[in-house]
Design a protein around this motif. Sequence first.
Motif, PDB file in Angstrom:
ATOM      1  N   HIS A 246      58.368  84.292 101.392  1.00 28.44           N
ATOM      2  CA  HIS A 246      57.296  83.310 101.524  1.00 28.44           C
ATOM      3  C   HIS A 246      56.443  83.634 102.755  1.00 28.44           C
ATOM      4  O   HIS A 246      56.980  83.953 103.811  1.00 28.44           O
ATOM      5  CB  HIS A 246      57.883  81.902 101.649  1.00 28.44           C
ATOM      6  N   GLY A 284      49.686  71.249  94.857  1.00 24.59           N
ATOM      7  CA  GLY A 284      49.859  72.692  95.003  1.00 24.59           C
ATOM      8  C   GLY A 284      50.753  73.049  96.172  1.00 24.59           C
ATOM      9  O   GLY A 284      51.616  72.281  96.581  1.00 24.59           O
ATOM     10  N   CYS A 285      50.515  74.220  96.733  1.00 24.56           N
ATOM     11  CA  CYS A 285      51.367  74.743  97.804  1.00 24.56           C
ATOM     12  C   CYS A 285      51.131  73.977  99.110  1.00 24.56           C
ATOM     13  O   CYS A 285      49.988  73.766  99.515  1.00 24.56           O
ATOM     14  CB  CYS A 285      51.071  76.229  98.015  1.00 24.56           C
ATOM     15  N   ARG A 288      49.261  76.139 101.876  1.00 31.12           N
ATOM     16  CA  ARG A 288      48.056  76.908 101.566  1.00 31.12           C
ATOM     17  C   ARG A 288      46.926  76.750 102.592  1.00 31.12           C
ATOM     18  O   ARG A 288      46.139  77.654 102.798  1.00 31.12           O
ATOM     19  CB  ARG A 288      47.544  76.584 100.165  1.00 31.12           C
ATOM     20  N   SER A 289      46.895  75.585 103.319  1.00 29.39           N
ATOM     21  CA  SER A 289      45.812  75.407 104.289  1.00 29.39           C
ATOM     22  C   SER A 289      45.921  76.377 105.466  1.00 29.39           C
ATOM     23  O   SER A 289      44.953  76.620 106.177  1.00 29.39           O
ATOM     24  CB  SER A 289      45.786  73.964 104.793  1.00 29.39           C
ATOM     25  N   CYS A 291      47.729  79.470 105.032  1.00 29.92           N
ATOM     26  CA  CYS A 291      48.221  80.740 104.503  1.00 29.92           C
ATOM     27  C   CYS A 291      47.080  81.760 104.428  1.00 29.92           C
ATOM     28  O   CYS A 291      46.027  81.480 103.849  1.00 29.92           O
ATOM     29  CB  CYS A 291      48.829  80.537 103.123  1.00 29.92           C
ATOM     30  N   ALA A 294      46.083  82.591 100.788  1.00 29.88           N
ATOM     31  CA  ALA A 294      45.796  81.495  99.870  1.00 29.88           C
ATOM     32  C   ALA A 294      44.633  81.829  98.944  1.00 29.88           C
ATOM     33  O   ALA A 294      43.651  82.453  99.352  1.00 29.88           O
ATOM     34  CB  ALA A 294      45.462  80.237 100.664  1.00 29.88           C
ATOM     35  N   ARG A 295      44.775  81.427  97.681  1.00 21.73           N
ATOM     36  CA  ARG A 295      43.676  81.598  96.723  1.00 21.73           C
ATOM     37  C   ARG A 295      43.694  80.421  95.755  1.00 21.73           C
ATOM     38  O   ARG A 295      44.435  79.446  95.968  1.00 21.73           O
ATOM     39  CB  ARG A 295      43.793  82.938  96.028  1.00 21.73           C
ATOM     40  N   CYS A 298      46.798  78.585  94.210  1.00 20.08           N
ATOM     41  CA  CYS A 298      47.664  77.833  95.132  1.00 20.08           C
ATOM     42  C   CYS A 298      47.385  76.326  95.083  1.00 20.08           C
ATOM     43  O   CYS A 298      48.181  75.534  95.549  1.00 20.08           O
ATOM     44  CB  CYS A 298      47.479  78.327  96.568  1.00 20.08           C
ATOM     45  N   GLU A 299      46.227  75.959  94.538  1.00 14.71           N
ATOM     46  CA  GLU A 299      45.859  74.542  94.536  1.00 14.71           C
ATOM     47  C   GLU A 299      46.530  73.757  93.411  1.00 14.71           C
ATOM     48  O   GLU A 299      46.567  72.530  93.445  1.00 14.71           O
ATOM     49  CB  GLU A 299      44.335  74.401  94.434  1.00 14.71           C
ATOM     50  N   VAL A 302      52.839  75.094  91.946  1.00 13.09           N
ATOM     51  CA  VAL A 302      53.368  76.383  92.392  1.00 13.09           C
ATOM     52  C   VAL A 302      54.819  76.494  91.940  1.00 13.09           C
ATOM     53  O   VAL A 302      55.604  75.576  92.187  1.00 13.09           O
ATOM     54  CB  VAL A 302      53.289  76.493  93.929  1.00 13.09           C
ATOM     55  N   CYS A 314      56.163  79.996  95.740  1.00 12.27           N
ATOM     56  CA  CYS A 314      54.912  80.690  96.003  1.00 12.27           C
ATOM     57  C   CYS A 314      54.322  81.192  94.685  1.00 12.27           C
ATOM     58  O   CYS A 314      55.054  81.421  93.716  1.00 12.27           O
ATOM     59  CB  CYS A 314      55.167  81.886  96.939  1.00 12.27           C
TER      60      CYS A 314
END
Lengths: 328, 305
Positions: A246, A284-285, A288-289, A291, A294-295, A298-299, A302, A314
């Motif tokens: 991760h 989501g993940c 991600r804010s 990471c 992030a793409r 990820c929203e 997961v 992930c």
Amino acid sequence: MGALLTVDDLRVDIATPRGTLRAVRGLTFSVNAGETLCIVGESGCGKSMTSLALMDLLPRVAKRSAATLNFADTDLSDRRKARRIRGNQMAMIFQEPMTALNPAFPIGDQLTEAYLHHKGGSRAAARARAVEMLDLVGIGSPAERLGQYPHQLSGGLRQRVMIAMALMTDPKLLIADEPTTALDVTIQAQILRLLRDLQQKLGIAVIFITHDLGLVSRIADRVMVMYAGAMVEEGTAAQIFGAPRHPYTQALIECIPQPGRTARGTPLGTIPGVVPSLVGQIEGCVFRSRCPLARRECESHVPTRGAEGHRWVCVDDAPAPALEGTTR
Amino acid sequence: MLIYILKRLGLAVLVALCVSVLAFALLRVQGNAASALAGEGASAEDIAIIIRTHGLDRPVVVQYLTWLANVLQGDLGTSYFFKRPVAELIVSKIGNTVILAIMSLAIALTLAVPLGVLAAVYSGSWIDRICSGISLLGQALPSFFLALCLVMLFAIHLRLLPASGAQTWQHFILPAVTLGYYITPPFMRLVRAGMIDALSNDYVRTARAKGIPSHKVVLKHALRNALVPVVGLVTVQLGLLIGGSVVIESIFALDGLGYLAYQSIGYRDFPVLQAVVLLLSLVYVVLTLLSDVVNAWLDPRLRVS
């Protein structure tokens, strides 16, 4: 060895004026008899809340729920049954040894209290057991110590007393919530060694809660990394440190300063960004804010990847070597 | 520490001297002492004799010093009304006052500790509000009013307890309940605050983690720590009770110091009044000194100032 503690979908919710703060968001894990599980994460990730939830010691405003909360075939959601387990087969030590002991009573009294309550028997037998335990945790002239008050002991000694107190009833599981954080470095090392020795000698399972990955590498059989109230990765110590999957785990490991490898004078590693607000749901993940990888995917939901032994949450199934070095 | 105590002692002696001057003046400002002594319808010769035998013709300062020397030797003069030495009178009454004070204190504590503990354990809930309400009522209700209500109920209607006098222990019950309830609020508030503080402490969580039943965690681990400041308040309230029971002792005709003071006002029995005022003031001076010393012993930071 079968699982001693099984936790499925553990949640801790705290009602605040701004909405429900979800301190622990559906945590699933287990602890086998005799193993050491380290729960790691930064402040506010819900690791202490998890330990308090297991012991039913949450503050009154916090609500606990879980699909499964089993300890040695006893359902801990049943508070009547849990009361017989708590402080008996399941014991806990805390971060602040300076305030965790009651200043008004001699330590002998505090040591024997749980033993007399759970195991019964004579006061003399309990005191004999207390002397034995103080001796086990390396406190000299234990018999004389029984009459002393907490203020007559140093911080390191008090934490030893706390450990002895937890061991009085011969527990199967010891929960240690940052037990060395409040101590100075040399005492930290002693207490850590003591806990490891005791764990091997007595064969008890330990849940060790810390924010210090350096400690984890020295004592953990298995590691669970938490972020924003959720598990992001779990595996054996070798898997977590050898092949972290991760991005958060990878970033955390990158941040550990290492003698010889980390150059003198360079700033210590940090992870840019801040932890998201724990009020309300996080879609989501959770990471991600912050990471770097992030793409869009990820929203949304997961998946948890990996086999039973090594799990991570992930969108990426493959390790992310590209991350190395980006956090410096 | 020693310097601090000596300073406090010096201050206490000064206060005591001031009090003695005031007490002495009490006998002189009420008009002509000699004619008061002689009583109504006394002749001019009688008054002249009294002036001479009591030394009232000498300078005031000399009179004061003579009086002070006598007081220090335990001679407080003779009561106009009872015709007995004042010191003897006080010794015979002080027992009742002390019994009343101790009984009231016991009642206040047996009320305040459970109420305070309940209020703290359930702080913010309706139980807290009821407990705080009961104690607030004690503060708001004038003690003479409560006394009269109790007399009406228990002495007149139910005929269970005597309404006045000090012959048996039953005579002490109504006055002690009145006074005890009156002084409950400060104790209750202190226990509540102390318990709320103690319950938020780590050692309470440790005790819970050991699986100790809740009631034992509260009553053993928390209460023991919450009671420390209460002990301090006991000394203060004890002084208040010994001095402040004039109204209650008078209502119940309980033959103590307060009642004696009340009587001596009525009979214009100034030597007695003077002695009671002096004694009660000195009780305060001594208790204040005592609490200063105890506080300094408890808290080293106080010793410097």
